[in-house]
Scaffold this motif. Structure first.
Motif, short mmCIF file in Angstrom:
data_model
loop_
_atom_site.label_atom_id
_atom_site.label_comp_id
_atom_site.label_asym_id
_atom_site.label_seq_id
_atom_site.Cartn_x
_atom_site.Cartn_y
_atom_site.Cartn_z
N SER A 150 -7.88 -25.25 -4.25
CA SER A 150 -7.55 -26.52 -4.84
C SER A 150 -7.83 -26.38 -6.39
CB SER A 150 -8.45 -27.79 -4.42
OG SER A 150 -8.24 -28.96 -5.32
N PRO A 151 -6.81 -27.02 -7.12
CA PRO A 151 -7.12 -26.99 -8.80
C PRO A 151 -8.26 -27.71 -9.31
CG PRO A 151 -5.21 -28.15 -8.23
CD PRO A 151 -5.39 -27.55 -6.98
N ASP A 152 -8.84 -28.81 -8.40
CA ASP A 152 -9.93 -29.57 -8.78
C ASP A 152 -11.16 -28.75 -8.75
OD1 ASP A 152 -8.04 -31.53 -8.96
OD2 ASP A 152 -8.35 -32.27 -7.06
N LEU A 153 -11.15 -27.47 -8.03
CA LEU A 153 -12.50 -26.84 -7.97
C LEU A 153 -13.03 -26.41 -9.15
CD1 LEU A 153 -12.09 -24.94 -4.61
CD2 LEU A 153 -13.60 -26.81 -4.93
N THR A 154 -14.32 -26.64 -9.47
CA THR A 154 -14.79 -26.06 -10.46
C THR A 154 -15.87 -24.85 -10.34
OG1 THR A 154 -17.04 -27.52 -10.45
CG2 THR A 154 -14.90 -28.23 -11.31
#
Length: 650
Positions: free
Chosen positions: A180-184
């Motif tokens: 997911s592109p939201d993962l940090t």
């Protein structure tokens, strides 16, 4: 409850190697092995079925359209056993997870890295170790010479394979999962083969590390990408190519990937256990016989390939079976105390020279140092370099690298087409690009203009390149009046004012397209002939091609090649002949299409024609093609076309 470790493989005609691969990965701790088979030319499916009956794997017939790896990974990701596993990994069957930590098992690796969310392990590319033939012996014991760990020798060297928690992924890819592109970086712990964090670069994307971030301390991926010259040729250079690569490797790829610099026997810690596990699996019903059968079929396929290509030294098979080591190494000096005797390559062809592997030397440098062709130079600049080898005043090739070579850090990097030009006895000046700048470099402009007098020495000059290199070949053609230009899929310019429809090559479009050589068609008026080769059904290339106009411009259509016209010509075995005819001054449109008729039996062309028909609603014509192919015993192609035609009808 015991942890579950799932392994996924998408395989195509690699039957003789499956037994060792399955036995090894069971030995190091994978509990669930899912193998998806895409083709059965070598009889691999009988062996996979027997292994499945023995409980060693779960076997899947890989059906559907699109790339066989993506098909397999999409299916695998939906499996309950995969989603329920603690960790998942996708490997090809020429890749072995080689764990240095602890007892060499998956559990030991996870313990040493403190069970991260993902571990990306770097390839260790293994060469052919001097083996040109195929033998039914374990790959892990036969091939023990590899690329160095920290010294860059080719672009693919630091690619990764990833062991990961399935909950991390949105899908599985060949090298790493999509996330997911939201993962940090704070939310995910992603480490390399030394257990060090690489979360930031891999969350941002990509499938390679660098020499500095690779990390081999705890584990690596042994990638037996060659597995002898004979197997490389069968899987990549036969027609049709039988192997797993979506775009089969070429002879040039063989030389670029065949690295035999350093001895690495670390995987042999498992040799006794592997022998026992193979014996145990062979004892299961039908496994031993199925393995013998797929070996026998592979040997027959190799014999057929030898019969079809013969002993002509110009054939791709001959180039990798006989001249491979002659181009790249004579000896492998072992640094370990238990080193075996040096591997000696075949004798180099007359007029060429052998480079020692320790040199990491390109053949043009070896020629300048050790052959009879010692006149030449290498001129290096910030963003490009030029290399020249003098052989004759009659002929000169000026070639320009394409985009794929730009970031190749290898010291053994060749200029585009050098081995072929050397074999033909032509003088050659090759321009190497170090940036994706479309040769928009004032220093290069000055350099080329200083060569005006240099070009007048030669009777016949051909300038050539593909894509970015083809732009340069046409842009600098007027500097050699009377030359011939062979341009594959060129860009006339990337000036957004002139080509507002061009949406590719974002880096190139950002360059300064004012000033000198900004519009290539304006700079090839003095050439004798400009041959522009392109796919008329691929709109961007066609639009560029039609910007080239003039009495000396010849538009040569290469149907169904997309942006890979030069690669297609090489697969169709006419690339060299095109260059010979261009140099001889005998290339014409009629002669091109006469040679191009050889394309008709190439699977690439057949699939392109079928997709063209299906895309335009001519489903019945595509099915008639499939029927004809079935009658000529090309069943794999026939079934693939039927499947695509049927899907379009739904």
């Amino acid at each position: 409850m015991s942890k579950r470790f799932a392994l996924i493989a998408a395989t195509r005609n690699e039957g003789p190697f499956l037994l060792e691969w399955v036995a090894y990965h069971r030995l190091i701790g994978f509990t669930d092995i899912h193998v998806f088979s895409d083709d059965d030319t070598d009889g691999n499916r009988a062996l996979l079925s027997a292994l499945a009956d023995a409980g060693a794997i779960t076997y899947h017939v890989n059906t559907g359209t699109g790339g066989h790896r993506n098909r397999a990974y999409d299916q695998a990701f939906q499996l309950a056993e995969v989603q329920a596993a603690d960790y998942v990994m996708a490997l090809d069957t020429d890749e072995f997870l080689n764990i240095h930590a602890g007892d060499g098992t998956v559990k030991a690796l996870l313990s040493a890295t403190r069970e991260p969310d993902a571990i990306s392990l770097t390839w260790r590319l293994f060469g052919h170790s001097g083996h040109t033939d195929y033998a039914d012996t374990p790959v892990t014991g036969r091939f023990v010479l590899a690329a160095p760990e920290a010294v860059p020798v080719c672009m693919q060297q630091f690619a990764v394979k990833t062991l990961f928690r399935p909950k991390l992924a949105t899908s599985i890819g060949p090298h790493r999962p999509s996330v997911s592109p939201d993962l940090t970086e704070r939310a995910v712990r992603w480490v390399n083969g030394a257990g060090k964090s690489i979360s930031a670069p891999l969350l941002a994307g990509g499938w390679k590390l660098t020499a500095a971030t690779a990390g081999y301390d705890l584990a690596q991926i042994n990638h037996y990408i060659i597995r002898s010259s004979a197997i490389f040729a069968l899987q990549n250079l036969s027609d049709p190519a039988l192997g797993s690569e979506p775009s089969p490797f070429s002879v040039a790829d063989f030389f670029g990937l065949n690295h035999n610099h350093v001895r690495d026997t670390s995987i042999l810690r498992h040799s006794d256990g592997l022998t026992s596990e193979i014996a145990r699996l062979r004892a299961a019903p039908d496994v031993a016989q199925a393995h013998v059968d797929t070996v026998a079929k592979t040997q027959r396929l190799l014999a057929d390939l030898l019969n079809r290509q013969g002993t002509d030294t110009d054939t791709p098979l001959a180039q990798v079976m006989d001249a491979d080591a002659a181009r790249k190494l004579v000896r492998i000096q072992q640094s370990t105390s238990d080193a075996s005797a040096p591997v000696t390559a075949p004798t180099a062809p007359e007029g060429s020279v052998v480079a020692e592997s320790d040199d990491l030397a390109p053949s043009w440098l070896a020629d300048l140092r050790r052959s009879t062709h010692r006149r030449g130079w290498y001129d290096s600049h910030d963003n490009f370099a030029a290399q020249f080898t003098y052989r004759t005043r009659d002929t000169l090739v000026v070639s320009f690298d394409n985009l794929s070579s730009v970031k190749d850090p290898s010291l053994a990097r060749e200029t585009w087409g050098y081995p072929f030009y050397a074999k033909e006895g032509w003088s050659h000046m090759g321009i190497m690009a170090f940036e994706k700048n479309w040769y928009r470099d004032e220093a290069l402009f000055d350099f080329m203009e200083r060569k005006l007098a240099f070009f007048t020495q030669f009777k016949h000059i051909v300038m050539t390149g593909t894509s970015m290199g083809a732009y340069a070949a046409t842009a600098f053609a007027d500097l050699a009046p009377g030359c011939t230009v062979l341009a594959y899929s060129p860009q006339a310019t990337l000036d957004t004012n002139r080509v507002p429809w061009e949406e590719r090559f974002g880096i190139g479009r950002k360059r300064d397209w004012s000033g000198r050589y900004a519009f290539a068609p304006d700079h090839c008026r003095a050439a004798k002939d400009v041959f522009v080769i392109y796919d008329p059904y691929f709109a961007p290339d066609k639009q560029h091609a039609l910007l080239y106009q003039g009495k000396n411009v010849h538009h040569l259509k290469s149907w169904y090649t997309s942006h890979k016209s030069a690669l297609f010509m090489r697969r169709a075995d006419i690339l060299k002949d095109l260059m010979r005819e261009a140099m001889a001054g005998t290339l014409t449109q009629a002669r091109f299409y006469e040679m191009y008729r050889q394309r008709r039996e190439l699977p690439w062309y057949i699939n392109g024609l079928a997709d063209h028909l299906i895309g335009r609603g001519h489903r019945q014509l595509a099915l008639q093609m499939a029927d004809h192919l079935g009658k000529t015993e090309r069943m794999g192609l026939a079934q693939s076309i039927r499947t695509r035609a049927s899907s379009s009808h739904c």
